[in-house]
Design a protein around this motif. Structure first.
Motif, PDB file in Angstrom:
ATOM      1  N   ASP A  45       0.886  -1.174   0.000  1.00  0.00           N
ATOM      2  CA  ASP A  45       0.000   0.000   0.000  1.00  0.00           C
ATOM      3  C   ASP A  45       0.917   1.216   0.000  1.00  0.00           C
ATOM      4  O   ASP A  45       2.127   1.092  -0.238  1.00  0.00           O
ATOM      5  CB  ASP A  45      -0.992  -0.009   1.175  1.00  0.00           C
ATOM      6  N   ASP A  46       0.361   2.392   0.265  1.00  0.00           N
ATOM      7  CA  ASP A  46       1.181   3.602   0.192  1.00  0.00           C
ATOM      8  C   ASP A  46       1.779   3.995   1.534  1.00  0.00           C
ATOM      9  O   ASP A  46       2.247   5.120   1.697  1.00  0.00           O
ATOM     10  CB  ASP A  46       0.347   4.764  -0.371  1.00  0.00           C
ATOM     11  N   LYS A  89       6.188  -0.173   2.243  1.00  0.00           N
ATOM     12  CA  LYS A  89       7.315   0.031   1.332  1.00  0.00           C
ATOM     13  C   LYS A  89       8.607  -0.547   1.903  1.00  0.00           C
ATOM     14  O   LYS A  89       9.422  -1.121   1.182  1.00  0.00           O
ATOM     15  CB  LYS A  89       7.482   1.519   1.048  1.00  0.00           C
ATOM     16  N   ASP A 143      -6.038   4.444  -7.696  1.00  0.00           N
ATOM     17  CA  ASP A 143      -4.899   4.772  -6.828  1.00  0.00           C
ATOM     18  C   ASP A 143      -4.214   3.507  -6.323  1.00  0.00           C
ATOM     19  O   ASP A 143      -2.973   3.442  -6.249  1.00  0.00           O
ATOM     20  CB  ASP A 143      -5.374   5.617  -5.645  1.00  0.00           C
ATOM     21  N   THR A 144      -5.018   2.500  -5.977  1.00  0.00           N
ATOM     22  CA  THR A 144      -4.436   1.239  -5.503  1.00  0.00           C
ATOM     23  C   THR A 144      -3.642   0.564  -6.612  1.00  0.00           C
ATOM     24  O   THR A 144      -2.548   0.030  -6.386  1.00  0.00           O
ATOM     25  CB  THR A 144      -5.540   0.301  -4.992  1.00  0.00           C
ATOM     26  N   THR A 180      -0.338   2.213  -6.929  1.00  0.00           N
ATOM     27  CA  THR A 180       0.575   1.791  -5.866  1.00  0.00           C
ATOM     28  C   THR A 180       1.216   0.451  -6.194  1.00  0.00           C
ATOM     29  O   THR A 180       2.425   0.252  -6.024  1.00  0.00           O
ATOM     30  CB  THR A 180      -0.185   1.701  -4.529  1.00  0.00           C
ATOM     31  N   CYS A 237       3.815   0.872  -8.941  1.00  0.00           N
ATOM     32  CA  CYS A 237       5.085   1.405  -8.418  1.00  0.00           C
ATOM     33  C   CYS A 237       5.898   0.312  -7.734  1.00  0.00           C
ATOM     34  O   CYS A 237       7.129   0.242  -7.883  1.00  0.00           O
ATOM     35  CB  CYS A 237       4.802   2.542  -7.440  1.00  0.00           C
TER      36      CYS A 237
END
Length: 404
Positions: free
Chosen positions: A198-199, A204, A259-260, A263, A266
């Motif tokens: 997730d963000d 991360k 948006d998910t 993420t 990325c």
């Protein structure tokens, strides 16, 4: 890269499963590139207490002899367990004997004396990852055990260890003893790894830690994230107003999914930049499922469907009171839910878990064992080993770096 792997051992099948998993999928190859620390915690022996004149000197002497005999029996069982497990690492997995270290530690006080001993040992040994088995108790069983004063060791380590913690469920085909067939160790077996993204900073960090320390060339990586869709509210409005509000809710849901997906994309680019082949990276955006933990339930279902062997998740590292408040608000810990319901091994990386701190900074010092206990534990070999007191602050160490 992983340099120090600590494996917690006891006489259970779950413990053996944890050792096998650590030797197959955690220790870097070639063998000997990292130190393997095999740790077991001695059971607590209650000191007999009798108040004169109710107890005579002879009775007190008998009680003291029984206590000493129990201590010696515990030490002998720990010595034998560590010897057998080190032979598994050396003979079955071809781990160099000089990189296998054996430690027997006393159980410290508190709600989980065994867990506290493991956490402090991980800090003193500067472990990069702590691996331990779990019986796979559900939430109700774990709550009952906690009420009885028998809290889960894996839960304690997940919440209190600073290093990443890997919890391995025992498999049905786990075999204890020499009759287990020696594994092929020329190349690590391929495995499916699910990384929950997730963000958040801790998610991360979990992905980065896996890519830096644990990724194998033949791993199949699944990057998944759960889209937290806005709740559908009942509309008691005129038809036109209801239609407009429903369109707005749909637009918001599409934005959340988009948006998910960004993420996850990325995270995919991060994995590809690290050298993971594109053909070995799969991505998925999941919808939350009904249940106690909508996010955790969706991740467990995906792990079952894809036959995942390891799940990697980040954790904020909340304290006990913070977890209690979050649970009361219905925002329970996802990592807690996964540790009890995932069908595969789970690696939890805390935000800041990769920091290396000295034991002076963390304030963690292992309890010193009396001299007579060290002699009982190590025998003549322990007396001759000059590293016994230097490595674990005086805790008992069984045949450090030696094989019988």
């Amino acid at each position: 890269m992983v340099r120090n792997v600590l494996v917690a051992l006891d006489e259970s099948q779950a413990s053996r499963a944890a050792l096998d998993y650590a030797l197959r999928g955690v220790l870097p190859r070639p063998a000997g590139a990292a130190n393997l620390h095999l740790v077991t915690v001695l059971p607590t022996v209650q000191t007999p207490i009798a108040v004169p004149p109710m107890a005579s000197a002879a009775a007190m002497n008998v009680l003291h002899c029984q206590w000493g005999a129990q201590q010696q029996a515990n030490h002998a069982r720990a010595h034998e367990l560590l010897r057998k497990m080190s032979e598994v690492a050396v003979n079955d997995y071809r781990t160099p004997a000089e990189s296998v270290h054996r430690h027997a530690l006393p159980a410290l006080g508190g709600a989980s004396g065994v867990g506290q001993s493991l956490v402090e040992a991980a800090a003193k040994l500067r472990a990069d990852v702590l691996v331990l088995g779990t019986r796979g108790m559900g939430a109700l069983q774990a709550s009952l055990m906690t009420l009885m004063g028998l809290g889960s060791v894996s839960d304690y380590c997940l919440h209190n260890a600073r290093c990443p913690v890997m919890v391995v469920r025992q498999s049905k085909d786990t075999v204890l003893g020499a009759e287990a067939s020696p594994p092929a160790v020329h190349a690590p077996p391929p495995k499916r790894v699910m990384v929950c993204t997730d963000d958040s900073p801790h998610a991360k960090k979990a992905l980065q830690w896996y890519l830096d320390c644990l990724v194998m060339p033949n791993d199949h990586l699944h990057l998944v994230s759960v889209a937290l869709l806005p709740p559908a509210l009942p509309l008691d409005e005129p038809a036109v107003v209801a239609a407009v509000e429903e369109m707005a809710a749909d637009e918001e849901a599409r934005g959340v999914v988009s948006d998910t997906a960004s993420t996850v994309a990325c995270a995919q680019q991060q994995a590809l930049a690290h050298g993971v082949l594109r053909t070995r990276v799969a991505t998925a955006v999941l919808a939350p499922e009904p249940g106690v933990s909508d996010v955790g339930q969706a991740l467990c279902s995906y792990a079952r469907d894809k036959n995942v062997g390891l799940a990697v998740v980040g954790s904020r590292g909340l304290g006990m009171w913070q977890r209690s408040v979050m649970g009361a608000l219905g925002l329970g810990s996802v990592s807690d839910f996964l540790s009890r319901h995932l069908p595969c091994a789970l690696l939890v990386v805390k935000d800041g878990g990769a920091r290396r701190e000295s034991h002076e900074e963390s304030g963690m010092l292992l309890q010193r064992v009396p001299e007579e206990d060290r002699e009982l534990m190590g025998g003549a070999d322990a007396k001759d080993d000059g590293k016994q007191d230097g490595e674990l602050g005086g805790a008992a160490v069984v045949d450090h770096g030696k094989q019988d």
